[in-house]
Design an enzyme around this catalytic site. Sequence first.
Site, short mmCIF file in Angstrom:
data_model
loop_
_atom_site.label_atom_id
_atom_site.label_comp_id
_atom_site.label_asym_id
_atom_site.label_seq_id
_atom_site.Cartn_x
_atom_site.Cartn_y
_atom_site.Cartn_z
N GLY A 63 -5.75 4.02 17.94
CA GLY A 63 -4.74 3.52 17.00
C GLY A 63 -4.33 4.61 16.03
O GLY A 63 -5.12 5.53 15.74
N LYS A 88 0.80 -1.23 0.00
CA LYS A 88 0.00 0.00 0.00
C LYS A 88 0.84 1.28 0.00
O LYS A 88 0.43 2.29 -0.57
CB LYS A 88 -0.93 0.01 1.22
CG LYS A 88 -2.11 -0.95 1.10
CD LYS A 88 -2.98 -0.78 2.32
CE LYS A 88 -4.27 -1.54 2.22
NZ LYS A 88 -5.21 -1.22 3.29
N ASP A 109 -10.39 2.88 1.28
CA ASP A 109 -10.70 2.60 2.70
C ASP A 109 -11.44 3.78 3.32
O ASP A 109 -12.42 3.60 4.05
CB ASP A 109 -9.41 2.36 3.51
CG ASP A 109 -8.87 0.95 3.29
OD1 ASP A 109 -9.64 0.07 2.87
OD2 ASP A 109 -7.67 0.73 3.55
P1 NAP Z 1 -1.15 -0.81 11.53
O1 NAP Z 1 -0.80 0.20 10.50
O2 NAP Z 1 -0.20 -1.88 11.86
O3 NAP Z 1 -1.50 0.02 12.90
C1 NAP Z 1 -1.85 -0.67 14.06
C2 NAP Z 1 -2.13 0.32 15.19
O4 NAP Z 1 -2.53 -0.45 16.32
C3 NAP Z 1 -0.91 1.13 15.61
O5 NAP Z 1 -1.34 2.43 15.96
C4 NAP Z 1 -0.42 0.40 16.86
O6 NAP Z 1 0.16 1.24 17.84
C5 NAP Z 1 -1.71 -0.13 17.44
N1 NAP Z 1 -1.45 -1.34 18.23
C6 NAP Z 1 -1.03 -2.54 17.78
N2 NAP Z 1 -0.91 -3.42 18.81
C7 NAP Z 1 -1.25 -2.73 19.93
C8 NAP Z 1 -1.31 -3.07 21.31
N3 NAP Z 1 -0.99 -4.30 21.74
N4 NAP Z 1 -1.70 -2.12 22.19
C9 NAP Z 1 -2.02 -0.88 21.76
N5 NAP Z 1 -1.98 -0.49 20.47
C10 NAP Z 1 -1.60 -1.41 19.57
O7 NAP Z 1 -2.54 -1.54 11.18
P2 NAP Z 1 -3.72 -1.01 10.24
O8 NAP Z 1 -3.44 -1.37 8.83
O9 NAP Z 1 -3.98 0.41 10.59
O10 NAP Z 1 -4.94 -1.95 10.72
C11 NAP Z 1 -5.50 -1.81 12.00
C12 NAP Z 1 -6.66 -2.78 12.15
O11 NAP Z 1 -7.69 -2.47 11.20
C13 NAP Z 1 -6.28 -4.25 11.89
O12 NAP Z 1 -6.97 -5.06 12.79
C14 NAP Z 1 -6.78 -4.49 10.46
O13 NAP Z 1 -7.08 -5.85 10.23
C15 NAP Z 1 -8.05 -3.63 10.45
N6 NAP Z 1 -8.45 -3.19 9.10
C16 NAP Z 1 -9.66 -3.62 8.63
C17 NAP Z 1 -10.09 -3.23 7.37
C18 NAP Z 1 -11.42 -3.70 6.87
O14 NAP Z 1 -11.66 -3.67 5.65
N7 NAP Z 1 -12.30 -4.11 7.73
C19 NAP Z 1 -9.29 -2.38 6.58
C20 NAP Z 1 -8.06 -1.95 7.10
C21 NAP Z 1 -7.66 -2.37 8.36
P3 NAP Z 1 1.70 1.76 17.73
O15 NAP Z 1 1.66 2.90 16.78
O16 NAP Z 1 2.04 2.14 19.12
O17 NAP Z 1 2.50 0.59 17.22
#
Ligand code: NAP
Length: 284
Positions: free
Chosen positions: A131, A71, A107
């Site tokens: 997040g 991405k 998205d």
């Molecule tokens: P990402 O870029 O990896 O970001 C993850 C975020 O979660 C970061 O801010 C991270 O904090 C935080 N985090 C991770 N583990 C944590 C913990 N143990 N405690 C506290 N904070 C934590 O992920 P993303 O792409 O944004 O995706 C996030 C979620 O959305 C995922 O579950 C993904 O599957 C879902 N999603 C769903 C769709 C859909 O179509 N439904 C689309 C996109 C994403 P730090 O910054 O401190 O590391």
Amino acid sequence: MIYSTKTLKMAVIGDPIDHSISPFMHGRIIEEHGYDALYIPVLVHGDETGRFTDAAKYLGFSGFNATMPHKINLLDIVDHVDPAAAYCGAINTVKIRNGEASGYNTDAPGLLAALKNREFEIKGAKVMIIGAGGASGAAAHAFGSAGASSITVLNRTLAKAEQLTSDIDCARAKELDQENLRSCAAEADLIVNCTPLGMTGVKGDFDDLSFLDDTKAFVADLIYNPWRTKFLARAEERGLKVMNGLDLLIYQGLLSFQIFTDIELDLDAEYRYLFPLCRERLSL
Ligand code: NAP
């Protein structure tokens, strides 16, 4: 189906890719309308984003979706970047026309369309996002453009939330702790979990969900597996309106399909058709 050189060719690339529901979802749309089109999953490693994009141009693809880890790479690879995708810092949809690739992010508009379908009005709403990763960036920028009155991004790493909110006028960053969760939730109209906390196969969940006990907000989780995270289940127990991640998944896919094909779909009707099929496919 018999394919020809006129068949619209589409794909989704990622590593891993076998888990993606996009081929199923796009396949159902193609089948439902009898379109002369195909949509295939392709395993593409992170260092081969450019190679695949060149191949897709050569093979005459109409476009492709991109998931992890492509991405961000695509921002430097495509010929044109849609301003909204540049704003979000990620491309999940590439349209190819006349040998040129244009990158989009569905998205953000997908989340807005999903909330509208659930009759949630973003304009004037106080939004709380948990997040500060890619999905949070797309959500925060979408809410900012759609007229949210305030956006608070709470994150474990405060610096990331500060960076994400720096170019959104009505947004502020806060550290992810119980006190901030509680005070923000009390005044929020919408709470969105954009972390993987509570997702099947991921270690870690919210330690304390009592911040949901004093809110009247609409509560959304981007996770759809499990169907109800503990976060959503607690909100539902409190009588709050909830939405899981399947709505976003479907709407972003429908918007991508429109971009690839230039075919205008009745998004809400397609959503109603796809929702039970996708839920069954995911065994949720
Ligand atoms: P990402 O870029 O990896 O970001 C993850 C975020 O979660 C970061 O801010 C991270 O904090 C935080 N985090 C991770 N583990 C944590 C913990 N143990 N405690 C506290 N904070 C934590 O992920 P993303 O792409 O944004 O995706 C996030 C979620 O959305 C995922 O579950 C993904 O599957 C879902 N999603 C769903 C769709 C859909 O179509 N439904 C689309 C996109 C994403 P730090 O910054 O401190 O590391």
